[in-house]
Write an enzyme that holds these catalytic residues in place. Structure first.
Site, mmCIF file in Angstrom:
data_model
loop_
_atom_site.group_PDB
_atom_site.id
_atom_site.type_symbol
_atom_site.label_atom_id
_atom_site.label_comp_id
_atom_site.label_asym_id
_atom_site.label_seq_id
_atom_site.Cartn_x
_atom_site.Cartn_y
_atom_site.Cartn_z
ATOM 1 C CG HIS A 1 -31.187 97.337 41.490
ATOM 2 N ND1 HIS A 1 -32.484 96.895 41.474
ATOM 3 C CD2 HIS A 1 -31.257 98.687 41.644
ATOM 4 C CE1 HIS A 1 -33.291 97.938 41.602
ATOM 5 N NE2 HIS A 1 -32.569 99.033 41.698
ATOM 6 C CB ILE B 1 -30.350 102.352 49.073
ATOM 7 C CG1 ILE B 1 -30.770 101.605 50.346
ATOM 8 C CG2 ILE B 1 -31.520 102.471 48.112
ATOM 9 C CD1 ILE B 1 -32.029 102.136 51.011
ATOM 10 C CB ILE C 1 -34.663 106.596 49.591
ATOM 11 C CG1 ILE C 1 -35.090 106.334 48.141
ATOM 12 C CG2 ILE C 1 -34.653 105.276 50.372
ATOM 13 C CD1 ILE C 1 -34.201 105.357 47.375
ATOM 14 C CB ALA D 1 -31.655 113.752 54.614
ATOM 15 N N GLY D 2 -32.579 112.508 51.295
ATOM 16 C CA GLY D 2 -33.451 112.844 50.167
ATOM 17 C C GLY D 2 -34.774 112.103 50.241
ATOM 18 N NE ARG E 1 -32.080 100.230 38.804
ATOM 19 C CZ ARG E 1 -32.985 99.631 38.024
ATOM 20 N NH1 ARG E 1 -32.657 99.177 36.826
ATOM 21 N NH2 ARG E 1 -34.232 99.490 38.445
ATOM 22 C CG ASN F 1 -29.470 102.461 41.528
ATOM 23 O OD1 ASN F 1 -29.232 101.286 41.760
ATOM 24 N ND2 ASN F 1 -30.698 102.926 41.309
HETATM 25 O O1 TXD Z 1 -33.273 99.385 44.829
HETATM 26 C C1 TXD Z 1 -32.472 100.277 44.937
HETATM 27 N N1 TXD Z 1 -31.271 100.039 45.421
HETATM 28 C C2 TXD Z 1 -32.818 101.658 44.530
HETATM 29 C C3 TXD Z 1 -31.773 102.632 44.442
HETATM 30 C C4 TXD Z 1 -34.163 102.026 44.237
HETATM 31 C C5 TXD Z 1 -34.476 103.331 43.970
HETATM 32 C C6 TXD Z 1 -33.483 104.393 43.948
HETATM 33 N N2 TXD Z 1 -32.156 103.956 44.141
HETATM 34 C C7 TXD Z 1 -31.051 104.913 44.260
HETATM 35 O O2 TXD Z 1 -31.029 105.443 45.588
HETATM 36 C C8 TXD Z 1 -31.110 106.153 43.404
HETATM 37 O O3 TXD Z 1 -30.722 105.866 42.076
HETATM 38 C C9 TXD Z 1 -30.114 107.044 44.120
HETATM 39 O O4 TXD Z 1 -28.784 106.707 43.740
HETATM 40 C C10 TXD Z 1 -30.331 106.689 45.593
HETATM 41 C C11 TXD Z 1 -31.094 107.718 46.410
HETATM 42 O O5 TXD Z 1 -32.337 107.976 45.821
HETATM 43 P P1 TXD Z 1 -33.261 109.183 46.340
HETATM 44 O O6 TXD Z 1 -34.510 109.143 45.546
HETATM 45 O O7 TXD Z 1 -33.334 109.211 47.810
HETATM 46 O O8 TXD Z 1 -32.373 110.421 45.828
HETATM 47 P P2 TXD Z 1 -32.387 111.948 46.361
HETATM 48 O O9 TXD Z 1 -33.750 112.341 46.791
HETATM 49 O O10 TXD Z 1 -31.713 112.762 45.310
HETATM 50 O O11 TXD Z 1 -31.476 111.884 47.658
HETATM 51 C C12 TXD Z 1 -30.104 111.689 47.605
HETATM 52 C C13 TXD Z 1 -29.501 112.585 48.659
HETATM 53 C C14 TXD Z 1 -29.654 114.084 48.366
HETATM 54 O O12 TXD Z 1 -30.387 114.714 49.396
HETATM 55 C C15 TXD Z 1 -28.224 114.610 48.294
HETATM 56 O O13 TXD Z 1 -28.063 115.908 48.845
HETATM 57 C C16 TXD Z 1 -27.512 113.567 49.146
HETATM 58 O O14 TXD Z 1 -28.085 112.344 48.757
HETATM 59 N N3 TXD Z 1 -26.068 113.555 48.993
HETATM 60 C C17 TXD Z 1 -25.236 113.312 50.026
HETATM 61 N N4 TXD Z 1 -25.499 113.020 51.302
HETATM 62 C C18 TXD Z 1 -24.441 112.825 52.109
HETATM 63 N N5 TXD Z 1 -23.161 112.913 51.700
HETATM 64 C C19 TXD Z 1 -22.860 113.194 50.437
HETATM 65 N N6 TXD Z 1 -21.575 113.245 50.020
HETATM 66 C C20 TXD Z 1 -23.928 113.411 49.521
HETATM 67 N N7 TXD Z 1 -24.013 113.713 48.205
HETATM 68 C C21 TXD Z 1 -25.316 113.795 47.888
#
Ligand code: TXD
Length: 312
Positions: A181, A124, A19, A16-17, A94, A126
């Site tokens: 990617h 999604i 994205i 729930a970050g 990445r 990375n």
């Molecule tokens: O084109 C694409 N595929 C991408 C991928 C484009 C942009 C960003 N991309 C990747 O998406 C980025 O490199 C990250 O690996 C992910 C998510 O990016 P976001 O910007 O949303 O990252 P955040 O804001 O840090 O959110 C990630 C959330 C955060 O709230 C953590 O607490 C949570 O993931 N998290 C978890 N949730 C559930 N379960 C577990 N185990 C967990 N661990 C961390």
């Protein structure tokens, strides 16, 4: 595809970050169904859900949104969109995220397998091509139901830069970016047009080279500017296009990371290729003839993804 008790579709957002939160808002405003926002951080998904529930009356939307730290709440989801994991920091590639995010993806795959066994899963996180591969292996779901989002975003970046260069509407530019990617993704110039006119007829080759280089580095360009975190508006919008293609059975042709089974001369690897996406998830891999350079670049990109899989 089962609807939930309300008759509306259920969309589970795992992570729930940046994205995940944007996805929740887009699911609501585009009336795609009810949303469950799941994260390990206590209070954060609940807070975002509460905030978004107050946006509903402003726009006259009747969607239900729940924030939770309990993965069991995704039960019966039609679609799971997985963003859980760390994003890049400036200077990171990445691929630097592979070990940490693999652990997280393994964990959530278990939850999805147990609670949403019929869902379409869009990954999604990375490094994308390796993480979607891992998700498919860990859930054991059929490959048509486990798809990676990157191609829609990389293509959108190519379209945006080309439209800017030509000073035309973004909707007049049709493009494809295939491959992994990573910085070796493959903008496919030979199939990129401005309303049917090959871009090579409109933009000089050296200028196109520069635009394509910028496409390959566009994610990093955003990371360097933001300093904390990576792009999130456009990745969320790109994933929503895929969710819509599935839920609305659009049979949309788009680029996505899918398991290849001999197509493009590649097997057993997830890589970005054109697909038809509809109610069956990946309904078809579209094989297009690439020129020698593009084909070579696609295979080099696949080699890079395989190296990451070896680490896993
Ligand atoms: O084109 C694409 N595929 C991408 C991928 C484009 C942009 C960003 N991309 C990747 O998406 C980025 O490199 C990250 O690996 C992910 C998510 O990016 P976001 O910007 O949303 O990252 P955040 O804001 O840090 O959110 C990630 C959330 C955060 O709230 C953590 O607490 C949570 O993931 N998290 C978890 N949730 C559930 N379960 C577990 N185990 C967990 N661990 C961390």
């Amino acid at each position: 595809m089962a609807a939930n008790a309300t008759g509306r579709k259920k969309i589970a957002l795992i992570g729930a970050g940046q994205i995940g939160g944007t996805l929740a808002m887009l699911c609501g405003t585009r009336k795609l169904g009810d949303v469950v926002l799941y994260d390990v951080v206590e209070g954060m998904p609940q807070g975002k859900a509460l905030d978004l529930s107050h946006l509903a009356p402003v726009f006259g939307l009747d969607f239900k949104i729940t924030g939770t730290n309990n993965i069991a709440d995704i039960a019966g989801a039609d679609v799971c969109v997985v963003t859980s994991g760390l994003p890049r920091k400036p200077g990171m590639s990445r691929d630097d995220l592979v070990k940490t995010n693999a652990e997280i993806v393994r964990n959530v795959a278990k939850g999805i397998k147990e609670h949403a066994p019929g869902a379409l899963v869009i990954v999604i996180t990375n490094p994308l091509d390796a993480m979607v591969y891992l998700m498919q292996k860990e859930t054991g779901f059929p490959t048509n139901r486990v798809i990676g989002m990157a191609g829609v975003l990389d293509t959108a970046r190519y379209q945006a830069f080309l439209a800017e260069e030509l000073n035309v509407s973004v909707s007049s530019v049709s493009a494809f970016v295939l491959g992994g990617h990573g910085d070796d993704m493959v903008p496919v110039r030979s199939y990129t047009t401005c309303n049917g006119i090959p871009v090579g007829n409109l933009i000089k080759a050296d200028r196109l080279d520069a635009i394509e280089k910028r496409v390959r580095g566009a994610g990093g360009e955003v990371v360097a500017l933001l300093k904390t975190g990576s792009a999130f508006y456009s990745p969320a919008a790109s994933a929503i296009q895929m969710v819509e293609a599935y839920l609305l059975d659009q049979r949309r042709v788009l680029a996505a990371a899918v398991m290849l089974n001999g197509e493009y001369g590649l097997k057993g690897v997830y890589l970005g290729v054109p697909i038809v996406m509809g109610k069956g998830g990946v309904e078809k891999v579209v094989e297009i003839e690439l020129n020698a350079d593009e084909n070579k670049a696609l295979h080099e990109s696949a080699d890079r993804v395989k190296q990451l899989l070896a680490i896993l």
